[in-house]
Scaffold this motif. Sequence first.
Motif, PDB file in Angstrom:
ATOM      1  N   ASN A   1       0.728  -1.094   0.157  1.00 15.17           N
ATOM      2  CA  ASN A   1       0.053   0.119  -0.034  1.00 15.17           C
ATOM      3  C   ASN A   1       0.844   1.302  -0.060  1.00 15.17           C
ATOM      4  OD1 ASN A   1      -2.117  -1.556  -0.027  1.00 15.17           O
ATOM      5  ND2 ASN A   1      -2.593  -1.320   2.221  1.00 15.17           N
ATOM      6  N   ASN A   2       1.943   1.207   0.654  1.00 11.55           N
ATOM      7  CA  ASN A   2       2.815   2.371   0.811  1.00 11.55           C
ATOM      8  C   ASN A   2       4.019   2.640  -0.044  1.00 11.55           C
ATOM      9  OD1 ASN A   2       1.127   3.178   2.999  1.00 11.55           O
ATOM     10  ND2 ASN A   2       2.153   1.769   4.318  1.00 11.55           N
ATOM     11  N   ILE A   3       4.459   1.564  -0.625  1.00  6.85           N
ATOM     12  CA  ILE A   3       5.351   1.609  -1.709  1.00  6.85           C
ATOM     13  C   ILE A   3       5.000   1.338  -2.955  1.00  6.85           C
ATOM     14  CG2 ILE A   3       7.860   0.746  -2.027  1.00  6.85           C
ATOM     15  CD1 ILE A   3       7.812   2.364   0.448  1.00  6.85           C
ATOM     16  N   PHE A   4       4.357   0.189  -3.242  1.00 10.79           N
ATOM     17  CA  PHE A   4       4.313  -0.359  -4.523  1.00 10.79           C
ATOM     18  C   PHE A   4       3.192   0.358  -5.372  1.00 10.79           C
ATOM     19  CE2 PHE A   4       5.984  -5.052  -3.477  1.00 10.79           C
ATOM     20  CZ  PHE A   4       7.334  -4.336  -3.813  1.00 10.79           C
ATOM     21  N   THR A   5       2.127   0.761  -4.572  1.00 11.83           N
ATOM     22  CA  THR A   5       1.010   1.426  -5.101  1.00 11.83           C
ATOM     23  C   THR A   5       1.038   2.871  -5.497  1.00 11.83           C
ATOM     24  OG1 THR A   5      -0.436   0.192  -3.678  1.00 11.83           O
ATOM     25  CG2 THR A   5      -1.371   2.317  -4.599  1.00 11.83           C
ATOM     26  N   PRO A   6       1.934   3.607  -4.859  1.00  9.84           N
ATOM     27  CA  PRO A   6       2.373   4.961  -5.293  1.00  9.84           C
ATOM     28  C   PRO A   6       3.481   4.793  -6.372  1.00  9.84           C
ATOM     29  CG  PRO A   6       2.434   5.137  -2.908  1.00  9.84           C
ATOM     30  CD  PRO A   6       2.297   3.432  -3.284  1.00  9.84           C
ATOM     31  N   LEU A   7       4.337   3.791  -6.475  1.00  7.26           N
ATOM     32  CA  LEU A   7       5.158   3.496  -7.564  1.00  7.26           C
ATOM     33  C   LEU A   7       4.380   3.347  -8.859  1.00  7.26           C
ATOM     34  CD1 LEU A   7       8.155   3.261  -8.314  1.00  7.26           C
ATOM     35  CD2 LEU A   7       8.057   0.530  -7.667  1.00  7.26           C
ATOM     36  N   ILE A   8       3.216   2.427  -8.550  1.00  7.48           N
ATOM     37  CA  ILE A   8       2.608   2.195  -9.960  1.00  7.48           C
ATOM     38  C   ILE A   8       1.781   3.616 -10.253  1.00  7.48           C
ATOM     39  CG2 ILE A   8       0.371   0.975 -10.646  1.00  7.48           C
ATOM     40  CD1 ILE A   8       1.246  -1.311  -8.740  1.00  7.48           C
TER      41      ILE A   8
ATOM     42  N   PHE B   1       2.040   4.731 -14.096  1.00 13.87           N
ATOM     43  CA  PHE B   1       0.871   4.715 -14.717  1.00 13.87           C
ATOM     44  C   PHE B   1      -0.192   5.818 -14.566  1.00 13.87           C
ATOM     45  CE2 PHE B   1       1.969   0.147 -14.500  1.00 13.87           C
ATOM     46  CZ  PHE B   1       2.132  -0.043 -15.772  1.00 13.87           C
ATOM     47  N   GLY B   2       0.134   6.579 -13.501  1.00 15.00           N
ATOM     48  CA  GLY B   2      -0.724   7.741 -13.641  1.00 15.00           C
ATOM     49  C   GLY B   2      -1.723   7.510 -12.588  1.00 15.00           C
ATOM     50  N   LYS B   3      -2.078   6.403 -12.330  1.00 14.61           N
ATOM     51  CA  LYS B   3      -3.424   5.984 -11.380  1.00 14.61           C
ATOM     52  C   LYS B   3      -2.715   5.062 -10.178  1.00 14.61           C
ATOM     53  CE  LYS B   3      -7.399   6.005 -14.233  1.00 14.61           C
ATOM     54  NZ  LYS B   3      -8.561   5.248 -14.619  1.00 14.61           N
ATOM     55  N   PRO B   4      -3.048   5.441  -8.872  1.00  9.68           N
ATOM     56  CA  PRO B   4      -3.023   4.555  -7.757  1.00  9.68           C
ATOM     57  C   PRO B   4      -3.832   3.683  -7.517  1.00  9.68           C
ATOM     58  CG  PRO B   4      -3.555   6.805  -6.961  1.00  9.68           C
ATOM     59  CD  PRO B   4      -3.522   6.867  -8.602  1.00  9.68           C
TER      60      PRO B   4
ATOM     61  N   THR C   1     -11.197  -3.276  -9.867  1.00 13.17           N
ATOM     62  CA  THR C   1     -11.253  -3.864  -8.458  1.00 13.17           C
ATOM     63  C   THR C   1     -10.196  -5.276  -8.638  1.00 13.17           C
ATOM     64  OG1 THR C   1     -13.262  -2.988  -7.934  1.00 13.17           O
ATOM     65  CG2 THR C   1     -12.005  -4.694  -6.359  1.00 13.17           C
ATOM     66  N   PHE C   2     -10.439  -5.886  -9.863  1.00 10.87           N
ATOM     67  CA  PHE C   2      -9.932  -7.076 -10.046  1.00 10.87           C
ATOM     68  C   PHE C   2      -8.251  -6.950 -10.169  1.00 10.87           C
ATOM     69  CE2 PHE C   2      -7.867 -10.015 -13.077  1.00 10.87           C
ATOM     70  CZ  PHE C   2      -7.994 -11.438 -12.210  1.00 10.87           C
ATOM     71  N   ILE C   3      -8.162  -5.842 -11.127  1.00  9.38           N
ATOM     72  CA  ILE C   3      -6.686  -5.437 -11.256  1.00  9.38           C
ATOM     73  C   ILE C   3      -6.000  -5.047  -9.920  1.00  9.38           C
ATOM     74  CG2 ILE C   3      -5.412  -3.546 -12.320  1.00  9.38           C
ATOM     75  CD1 ILE C   3      -7.234  -3.510 -14.713  1.00  9.38           C
ATOM     76  N   ASN C   4      -6.812  -4.244  -9.105  1.00 13.17           N
ATOM     77  CA  ASN C   4      -5.999  -3.872  -7.930  1.00 13.17           C
ATOM     78  C   ASN C   4      -5.507  -5.162  -6.785  1.00 13.17           C
ATOM     79  OD1 ASN C   4      -6.327  -1.031  -8.093  1.00 13.17           O
ATOM     80  ND2 ASN C   4      -8.122  -0.908  -7.072  1.00 13.17           N
ATOM     81  N   SER C   5      -6.643  -6.310  -6.831  1.00 15.12           N
ATOM     82  CA  SER C   5      -6.355  -7.450  -6.171  1.00 15.12           C
ATOM     83  C   SER C   5      -5.103  -8.191  -7.021  1.00 15.12           C
ATOM     84  CB  SER C   5      -7.727  -8.403  -6.134  1.00 15.12           C
ATOM     85  OG  SER C   5      -8.648  -7.545  -5.520  1.00 15.12           O
TER      86      SER C   5
END
Length: 123
Positions: free
Chosen positions: A27-34, A38-41, A59-63
């Motif tokens: 949540n704190n490293i990979f999601t901001p990196l994505i 890609f421009g969308k967290p 939602t499936f992509i997030n999971s």
Amino acid sequence: MRGNVVDLAVAVVVGTAFTAVVTSLVNNIFTPLIAAIFGKPDFSALTFKINGSVFRYGTFINSLIAFISVATVIYFVVVLPLKTLNDRRARGQVPPEEEPVLTDEARLLIEIRDLLAGRRPDA
């Protein structure tokens, strides 16, 4: 039997704590990196409709991203180091544990034990 139950309980507690750490990492490293790449967290807003039914594929992509991230962390933090250690042991690079050095008292006690065991009649 009790030792196995305690080991299992410890494994569950450590696994739960490890899950919290990995979830925080995602949540704190990979999601901001994505989000930086890609421009969308968060992809949960991505949807499409067919005949009035809404498909929330975001939602499936997030999971999926969370699962891949967790699996990657577990592989590189747990599986790969243990595999490397086992491979080194198999090749003999890691010396096996040496026998403990016995004191004179310990040798004497072992000798007494063996002599006493030899005097017992077989039942």
